[in-house]
Design an enzyme around this catalytic site. Structure first.
Site, short mmCIF file in Angstrom:
data_model
loop_
_atom_site.label_atom_id
_atom_site.label_comp_id
_atom_site.label_asym_id
_atom_site.label_seq_id
_atom_site.Cartn_x
_atom_site.Cartn_y
_atom_site.Cartn_z
CE1 TYR A 121 -24.17 10.05 13.09
CE2 TYR A 121 -26.45 10.76 12.86
CZ TYR A 121 -25.49 9.78 12.77
OH TYR A 121 -25.83 8.51 12.36
CB VAL A 162 -28.57 4.46 4.39
CG1 VAL A 162 -28.74 3.51 5.57
CG2 VAL A 162 -28.46 5.89 4.83
CB SER A 202 -23.11 5.00 8.29
OG SER A 202 -24.33 5.35 8.87
CE LYS A 228 -23.01 6.19 11.87
NZ LYS A 228 -24.00 5.08 11.99
CE1 TYR A 271 -25.62 1.34 9.42
CE2 TYR A 271 -25.88 0.26 7.29
CZ TYR A 271 -25.64 1.40 8.04
OH TYR A 271 -25.45 2.58 7.41
#
Lengths: 307, 307, 307, 307
Positions: free
Chosen positions: C191, C261, C68, C71, C243
């Site tokens: 993605y 992660v 992530s 992102k 998160y």
């Protein structure tokens, strides 16, 4: 099938279930002392047919706290007085969430999904408050329906009030949305008192009798509700009467039922009879464990089911 | 940049925004009469630097209802008294839902997500009630922080109590989960009164001064909070201080802010200054429309932002 | 403070945390084999200042799956290409729910709350697909930002695709609401591949350098983003980057961070430096357990924090 | 009441409702072209008694897309093959949320509330895929039940697949939770095809006949389901068969019903007859507007209701 045939059936059910008292699991409601100290070792069952015959077994004459079973009678009183207007800000759909959930109320702008979840019953109590002395009217109606004076256990009502924070949250939340017309405390006073009504299986089986008789009074035969209204109360009991186990009750028992955390369950066989079972130990869904089993046995033995 | 440089900046902001009063849209909070009758045609801005210099423009000396801005000060009082234990049953995460939502409380078993949503501030008030005379303590702290006596507008506090059904729902709901230790009415009395505190932009800019000075009193220099505690209050203001627009405030303004429905917003530039803007007309997110615009202009003109 | 001062600080952090590898708890992500077999006994930290000085300790040169963290870079690419239009159907608020929750999407009609929850990052990938060869563009940008070619671990990308049912659910759900313009499979291909990018702490600390330099390229000095855009990416990282622990990160660390992660976390000290920590074992919130601890130590030792 | 008495009743209902076609409101389902171009000016009604007598009126011989009515038959096939094991990862409670909601799935860890919401029907299709050629089996069963070959409208099935993003989301979401055993695309292929089955009112009234005959085949008399199983399907239809209007259907009609967005509704009068109504224009709850009215008239005229 005549009424006299039912006595052996109820005796059989009592014989089968009595040995399971204390061993079948389940626990009595513990949130107030007056309920927590009720012995779980009790089981009663009673019925009354449309033609007035009765049968009973076990602890059918022992009074217990009817709790949410009272919601059937407060709803009846409100429908009787208000007709279709009763439904103005109260829904009729199963909730799919816990009986005391606030989530549904928030997403549906304060309109309770049905009159049998706590929020809905509080909204019904609000309508009764607008109409007069709600507690007295409810007791009077119940007294007429079973031919005996009915009382409220004030200790239970008072404990409900002391611990009913979630119900107080529901009521204030609905008040914020404009769902309640009256003072929150006054409405909750009615609600907490109706939960504290004490009745026996025999009394409840008789009092609910108008639901299997197209709305006619079980003793007097005069109309309590219209035929359509009575049918609709039955429909609500079947779809919404047993907390988040309504589907399971319909699936396994197939009768309109209304349960309470005191361990009582009232069931209706339309055009035939009304039935009340009671055993204080509850299962995980908040319904009487042996009461539920008793209804399953009754349906197995008699083949009675609406489906 | 010295404090004297700020006066022309605040004057410019006042010049730019004043013509928009009454034409920029937005509406004053209408849920209680005392707020509904406040003229929207007001705008004030004031700041105070770490070194004690001040600047102000517009209606910076007009008292207004600080409402949720009070949550910064009640939190400060509770942290000061309880330290880390303050956080035992209160979270620190943004809520992602409306400031007065009950949904989050239900899914997270009565633990409010943070001390700036209403539920969280009510939980903070509960802790203050356990500690003593919460209203008096809060007024005393504010008085010391800005060097002048501070008062509660009793009409506002009383109206809050009369109409605060949703807050009453939140409080009872938390009580049901064991999040509150004290009597619900007593806790809400504190909460409704803190919302009714009246202060000016100048007073708030001064009172919040410990937040840009590593926790040290803006006037006395003595510790109000530890450095880490002050930094953490700032972090909470940035992530949770402006209802469901916290992301947008961080994105466009980039300063820790706490807003109230009275139209006030307190902002912190760490190690530099504290700032208070006020204009009663609110945008759709419940934040002051021109207050927000003023903060954007301030950041544009000064380049100050934590990012 | 000059860059040469940082090396001993990073060494100290490495010294303090290395003995905790394997004993501090946490578990590596297990949902795909390529991540599950990564040894948890690794810890790396690297930083790069605005003026180009670097420091590193531990396993800072070991490539890991950035997951992530990607992102941040896909968002940067999309903002660079689309400007404000990037935000047309993507929000900027913290979500208050799990990073892969569908509930928020349902209640907000398919608009993801922010670009860092999975749904938001998938929506960003959709915009990149509309613009051209998204995977190649992303790798090219990363290669330019750290001055070295960057690759995708195809085994990881392929495993993501095989097991990504929930992401597939999110994408189809957004497609149902009209949030995605392109074919769901094509968007998810981008993605899943961006999640499989492999980089080292040293590379990430360098690549993210534009975020502490008002948007200017860490090596070339040319604009990657405008100053306001860079500041806003930082704001999003702080409010939404870790998160459902964003509040806790702001509270304890006080820096814009983005975690993955794979155990990596990129952090920004505006106007000073960018930092990357990595350790594969994750805590209950899905953030690197020792990575988080390393950032707390870094903040304690340097006093750097935006608050 | 003998079957011959029903023909005039159905004629009366047709006479009363036909003038309302095109003026009563409602709209045909528009999400796929093949449904959007169906003329709303159609109304059909047909019934078949336990003893095999039939009655029909209006467009009772016109084939239409049965859509979700197919869920009754796929459930029957799965129960027949799997018995109680059918319910291992599928619930039996009303959902209280929209038929295609993902929220319930998220909070209940991927277990659909009942087999009649889309998620539940997809889970049933998954079980059928495990058992063999699900589409062929379903068509074969329907053909036997109504004594005529039954076909799938491939244009409808294909359009469902092209636009079924939300169903694809539901399926992937359940796959993520382990509720589905088979490949998502294969399961959805069955689901989209069962929605595309075309049948007439007459065929459906006959095919559903086992539900009023304690599970016995309407033509052959052999067991399709056991008596208890048939009763339970009826219970599910009553509590969950008409989307989020199940309570309203129970309240106003009082019969087990299953509706589809093609405008068809199958209803059961246990021990008496099965009934099918069809009219393509839907009300806000997704149920056939005149179909619903027809069922209300039927119940009024015949007094038939389970309550």
């Amino acid at each position: 099938m005549r009424a006299m045939d039912f006595q052996p059936i109820l005796d059989e059910i009592d014989d089968e279930l009595r040995p399971m008292l204390g061993t079948a699991g389940g626990t009595v409601a513990r949130y107030i002392p007056a309920l927590a100290r009720v012995s779980p070792l009790q089981f009663g069952i009673a019925l009354r047919t449309c033609s007035g015959e009765t049968a009973a077994a076990g602890d059918a004459a022992v009074p217990f706290s009817i709790q949410s079973v009272s919601k059937v009678f407060s709803l009846t009183l409100a429908i009787k007085a208000l007709g279709e207007a009763m439904w103005d800000r109260i829904g009729r759909e199963p909730s799919g969430t816990a009986f005391n959930s606030l989530v549904q109320l928030e997403s549906e702008r304060g309109i309770p999904r049905n009159p049998f979840i706590n929020a809905g019953a509080i909204a019904v109590a609000d309508r009764l408050v607008s109409l007069g002395d709600a507690k007295a009217e409810l007791l009077a109606m119940l007294g007429r329906l079973c031919g005996e004076p009915i009382h409220i256990d004030e200790e239970v009502a008072s404990s409900e009030a002391d611990t009913g924070f979630r119900n107080r949250a529901l009521a204030n939340f609905m008040k914020a949305f404009g769902t309640l017309d009256n003072d929150v405390d006054e409405v909750l006073d009615v609600y907490f008192h109706q939960c504290g009504i004490a009745m026996t299986c025999e009394q409840l089986a008789c009092a609910a009798g108008y639901l299997c008789r197209d709305g006619r009074h079980p003793l007097a035969g005069t109309p309590v509700l219209s035929k359509a209204q009575a049918r609709r109360v039955n429909a609500l009991m079947l779809t919404c009467g047993t907390y988040d186990a309504a589907g399971e009750f319909a699936f396994r028992i197939g009768l309109p039922c209304k349960s309470g955390v005191g361990g009582g369950i009232v069931a209706v066989v339309p055009d035939r009879l009304t039935l009340c079972v009671w055993s204080p130990a509850l299962d995980a869904t908040g319904n009487s464990l042996l009461g539920r089993r008793a209804l399953e046995l009754f349906v197995e033995k008699t083949g009675m089911s609406v489906f």
